[in-house]
Design an enzyme around this catalytic site. Structure first.
Site, PDB file in Angstrom:
ATOM      1  N   MET A   4       0.632  -1.192  -0.125  1.00 49.56           N
ATOM      2  CA  MET A   4      -0.023   0.063  -0.013  1.00 49.56           C
ATOM      3  C   MET A   4       0.736   1.146   0.129  1.00 49.56           C
ATOM      4  O   MET A   4       0.329   2.497  -0.165  1.00 49.56           O
ATOM      5  CB  MET A   4      -1.011   0.129   1.146  1.00 49.56           C
ATOM      6  CG  MET A   4      -2.218  -0.929   0.805  1.00 49.56           C
ATOM      7  SD  MET A   4      -2.799  -0.776  -0.782  1.00 49.56           S
ATOM      8  CE  MET A   4      -3.314   0.884  -0.794  1.00 49.56           C
ATOM      9  N   ASP A   5       2.219   1.298  -0.025  1.00 51.70           N
ATOM     10  CA  ASP A   5       3.096   2.441  -0.178  1.00 51.70           C
ATOM     11  C   ASP A   5       2.985   2.510  -1.612  1.00 51.70           C
ATOM     12  O   ASP A   5       2.996   3.419  -2.338  1.00 51.70           O
ATOM     13  CB  ASP A   5       4.338   2.117   0.588  1.00 51.70           C
ATOM     14  CG  ASP A   5       4.109   2.550   2.011  1.00 51.70           C
ATOM     15  OD1 ASP A   5       3.257   3.137   2.454  1.00 51.70           O
ATOM     16  OD2 ASP A   5       5.214   2.439   2.867  1.00 51.70           O
ATOM     17  N   ASP A   6       3.254   1.484  -2.270  1.00 52.58           N
ATOM     18  CA  ASP A   6       3.307   1.193  -3.877  1.00 52.58           C
ATOM     19  C   ASP A   6       1.989   1.786  -4.460  1.00 52.58           C
ATOM     20  O   ASP A   6       1.939   2.740  -5.120  1.00 52.58           O
ATOM     21  CB  ASP A   6       3.695   0.048  -4.375  1.00 52.58           C
ATOM     22  CG  ASP A   6       4.886  -0.590  -4.095  1.00 52.58           C
ATOM     23  OD1 ASP A   6       5.760   0.296  -3.889  1.00 52.58           O
ATOM     24  OD2 ASP A   6       5.153  -1.454  -4.052  1.00 52.58           O
TER      25      ASP A   6
END
Lengths: 420, 441
Positions: free
Chosen positions: B175-177
């Site tokens: 979820m950072d990507d």
């Protein structure tokens, strides 16, 4: 009384044609839910993805696929057989006034029908066409078959995900489920389409986009590529946490209710953090020796990392239900979370406050159902589900008769000839 | 290259840090926007701590490999926005920019005096994308996330693993990507809307909330059919269905077997291939590829329902064959016969051994002043008129302070030097890199 209309979505006014299977329907949903007039073109009888479950009441039927429902909101649907001359003629007419075509057919297929970008853009220079395919239009793998699982393997997701040997001996690498290869491809394709649309507002011209799901997946493993490029490291899989070159302390702990909590502790253990941690653990009488002043010495903390994480934090989490740990920790500034199954989300008050869940009407069933909502709130141009997924050929009359000027009689002839 | 850029003349003030925000602006930069990254060396969480500094270099603010890959196509200005003079300079920059993007907790920018109401006074049509953990509204807006926490709370972690084992989750901050993707998507969408209507807006993205729609079919199975995910046989490992459990769809396509990962020769850590047959025809083709063993045509394996019923035996038999081949060899044998198979690929495999990624030029080298010539990840799409490409290495911290402060904003060189002396452009007691000293000559 003034007529108060809801604000239009940011993509209002765009006409987008979607010729997409399971690989591209999510990208179409992203565009449609933000206001584009998205016309989904299915083969006569409907897109094969309508046969993928789960199904309403577990009764398989092309109009009852929940997967199809979810990924095809805010679209109108027509049927058209591109392998007939009439089908190609109507497609060309639609393409002449479209802003964007999103297509996922195998490389070379549209060209073999004379419907490639070059030919379609010759009658519409503003046209943007995005081909979103498993491997792109060129290269040794371009004709390879794929699936979500295959992309998670080749893209690197599996090499990073799975279990520590001590937890599950001999475990295979694990592909996270849920169709995320299609999500990864869809996000990047959406970005490329939007960049082309922004450029068109300035330059007035469209362009062709060749997007690859394999590349999108290969780009979505955070620092794994950098670890290799800069340090030559190949990372090991660990249970419920980041891949790493050498083992790192665990971050996933079993709570009293048998579910888990994600607690990021290692790497943050300084005297201030340990003081706050002691206060958190103390709320349930579980601080143990952590309130001892000796923990204000970083060296003592470093020597006791395993004691703090594997005894104190683990025992604290084991003493409470996961949701309680989550809120107690977050309200004290700890970046921790409950590892929830999707059912826990329906009652989440924060999602409720943000108006996340949407009622979507299914008039043919006389029912409405709750759907997940938006990733982001567009305060000046709202996201919305404008309609449930189309029934097979539901908008044939609207598009072919009202827009393209066919009579109802001509429409029936097209249906009889399997053009629509 | 003199090709036009999709975001030519677009300027982005980038307050973001760590991963998700910088991953968003990286793509806006690849499309040609000018990304001005506002940083402060005392308070930097994307450059340090670094676990991707080459073994031969000292770990410092300019030697993180992952920072380099995440921040290509940007310029860096060091600016203390918490001091009044620094804030004034930030405002002058915003006044001549198109997009402001940040990924702080929900009230940080507002507390600096840079909330949306203030931003629109400075630049009426500004597109402001906030990328906070839980969004700027809702009772938990003050909660914080990293990728793994967003994944946990949203249900993404739970869907990865073997039944009756703890969740395997995602081995990185998915979820950072993906939060980064949404940041870029929101910025581009807001920009398009602005170009058409002249209106800016605040787009309130939440990392946790943006994870939830990635569980769509599972959530509809819940809201429509009442089926919960805490059930026998879910999640089903790499399979579409776990043998011996009720036959329901597990949200990874059609319910078929084979659908699994199999060991390949020589049996090292990443020697695995996945093989999937979507139909009986594909299964017959796999039988041919395996050398047409008699068991493959036995009645219990000829239909999909039989293969699902006897999946354990099926998988054992397939693996006995797959272990005789290397993963690339197996892939080619299968694919040339029309069977779905691909290798499990590590990062090394992707960079060194994947013929498709090589053909598509996924990794191209860029020269970085501290890291040298290094491969950087490229865009997964090819735009015919305005290709996205990496034209700048990541900036050294503060590398472009003079260029932006004097060149773009028109401050005098004396004002620049004064700002360094009073702690506006660099902490007064912190040693300065040689290129910063040069800037002050």
């Amino acid at each position: 009384m003034s007529d108060v209309r809801p604000l239009p979505g940011p993509l209002t006014g765009l006409r987008i044609l979607e010729l997409a299977n399971e690989t591209g329907q999510f990208c179409g949903k992203l565009l449609g839910d933000l206001g584009a007039d998205l016309v989904k073109i299915e083969p006569p009888g409907g897109e094969p993805n309508r046969h993928v479950g789960p199904f309403l009441d577990d009764l398989p039927h092309p109009e009852r696929s929940l997967s199809f429902w979810y990924y095809n909101t805010s679209k109108r649907g027509i049927t058209l057989n591109l392998e007939t001359g009439d089908g190609r003629r109507f497609f060309r007419r639609l393409a002449a006034t479209a802003d964007v075509i999103l297509e996922t057919s195998r490389p070379g297929f549209l060209a073999s029908l004379g419907l490639d970008y070059e030919s379609l853009s010759s009658q519409n220079s503003r046209l943007i066409m995005c081909s979103l395919t498993p491997f792109g239009q060129t290269g040794p793998w371009r004709d390879y078959l794929s699936s979500d699982l295959l992309h998670m393997a080749a893209g690197g997701e599996m090499a990073s995900s799975g279990y520590s040997e001590a937890d599950v001996p001999n475990a295979p690498p694990i592909a996270p489920g849920g169709g995320n290869a299609w999500h990864m491809g869809g996000h990047f394709a959406y970005m490329a389409i939007m960049a082309a649309l922004v450029y068109r507002t300035v330059a007035g011209r469209g362009q062709y986009i060749d997007a690859s799901i394999h590349e999108a997946c290969a780009l979505t493993t955070e620092a794994a590529i950098a670890n290799y490029v800069y340090r030559g490291e190949v990372l090991q899989r660990q249970t419920g946490r980041h891949h790493a070159a050498s083992p790192t302390p665990r971050t996933q702990f079993r709570a009293k209710d048998g579910t888990y909590v994600c607690a990021l502790v290692a790497g943050r253990l300084n005297p201030k953090y340990v003081g706050e941690l002691a206060a958190l653990l103390d709320t349930n009488g579980m601080a143990g020796d952590l309130k001892d002043p000796k923990y204000q010495d970083p060296a003592v903390i470093a020597a006791n990392t395993s004691h703090i994480i594997d005894d104190l934090v683990a025992n604290f989490i084991a003493s409470l239900p996961a949701e309680e740990v989550y809120h107690a920790a977050q309200s004290r500034g700890f970046t921790w979370g409950a590892v929830r199954a999707p059912e826990a989300l329906l009652g989440d008050p924060h999602l409720h406050d943000r108006g996340f869940w949407k009622e979507v009407e299914h008039p043919e069933l006389g029912r409405s159902f709750v759907y997940p909502g938006e990733a982001a709130i567009y305060n000046g141009s709202p996201w919305r589900i404008s309609r449930r997924a189309p029934l097979i050929g539901e908008h044939n009359a609207e598009i072919f008769c009202e827009e393209l000027g066919l009579s109802r009689g001509e429409l029936s002839v097209l249906a009889e000839n399997r053009v629509i | 290259m003199s090709r036009p850029r999709a975001l030519e003349n677009i300027r982005v003030v980038d307050f973001s840090w760590v991963r998700a925000g910088p991953w968003a602006t990286r793509w806006l930069g690849a499309f040609g926007a000018e990304i001005i990254k506002i940083e402060w060396p005392e308070n930097e969480r994307g450059r340090l701590p670094s676990t991707t500094t080459p073994q031969t270099l000292e770990v410092n603010l300019n030697t993180s490999g992952n920072f380099n890959d995440t921040n290509v196509n940007k310029k860096s200005v060091t600016l203390n926005v918490r001091n009044l003079k620094g804030l004034e300079i930030a405002k002058r920059l915003i006044a001549i920019s198109d997009i402001v993007i940040e990924n702080f907790s929900s009230r940080v920018l507002q507390n600096w005096g840079l909330g949306y109401d203030e931003l629109r006074k400075i630049k009426p049509d500004i597109v402001y994308v906030s990328m906070s953990g839980y969004g700027h509204t809702g009772r938990h807006h003050h909660y914080t996330t990293f990728g793994p926490v967003a994944q946990a709370v949203s249900g993404l972690t739970y869907l990865s693993g073997l039944p009756d084992k703890p969740p395997a989750g995602w081995g990185w901050s998915y979820m950072d990507d993906t939060g980064g993707m949404y940041g870029a998507m929101c910025a581009l969408t807001g920009l398009y809307h602005r170009n058409l209507t002249g209106q800016g807006q605040h787009i309130d993205l939440s990392q946790m909330v943006s994870s939830v729609p990635l569980n769509g079919p599972a959530l509809l199975d819940l809201t429509v059919n009442g089926r919960e995910s805490r059930r026998a046989g879910y999640p089903p490992g790499n399979r579409a269905h776990w043998p011996g459990t009720p036959l329901v769809n597990n949200y990874r396509g059609p319910i078929v077997a084979p659908h699994n990962a199999y060991r390949t020769d020589p049996g090292e850590y990443n020697d695995w291939c996945v093989i999937v047959c979507h139909s009986d025809e594909e299964w017959q083709r796999l039988g041919q590829v395996m050398g047409a063993p008699r068991w493959a045509t036995s009645p219990k394996f000829v239909t999909n329902s039989g293969r699902l019923q006897y999946q354990e035996e099926l998988d054992r038999k397939i693996e006995a064959w797959s272990m005789t081949l290397g993963k690339y060899e197996l892939t080619e044998c299968c694919q040339s016969a029309g069977v779905r198979a691909l290798p499990v690929q590590s990062a090394e495999d992707r960079v060194e051994n994947d013929p498709q990624l090589r053909h598509r030029e996924m990794y191209l080298a860029i020269e970085h002043p501290a890291l040298g010539l290094q491969n950087v990840q490229n865009a997964p799409f090819k735009l015919s008129e305005t290709p996205a490409w990496n034209h700048l290495p990541s900036p050294l911290i503060g590398q472009h302070t003079r260029e932006i402060v004097e060149g773009l904003l028109g401050y005098s060189h004396e004002a620049l030097c004064a700002g360094f002396a009073d702690g506006t452009f660099w902490p007064t007691r912190r040693p300065r890199f040689p290129y910063i000293e040069e800037m002050l000559q």
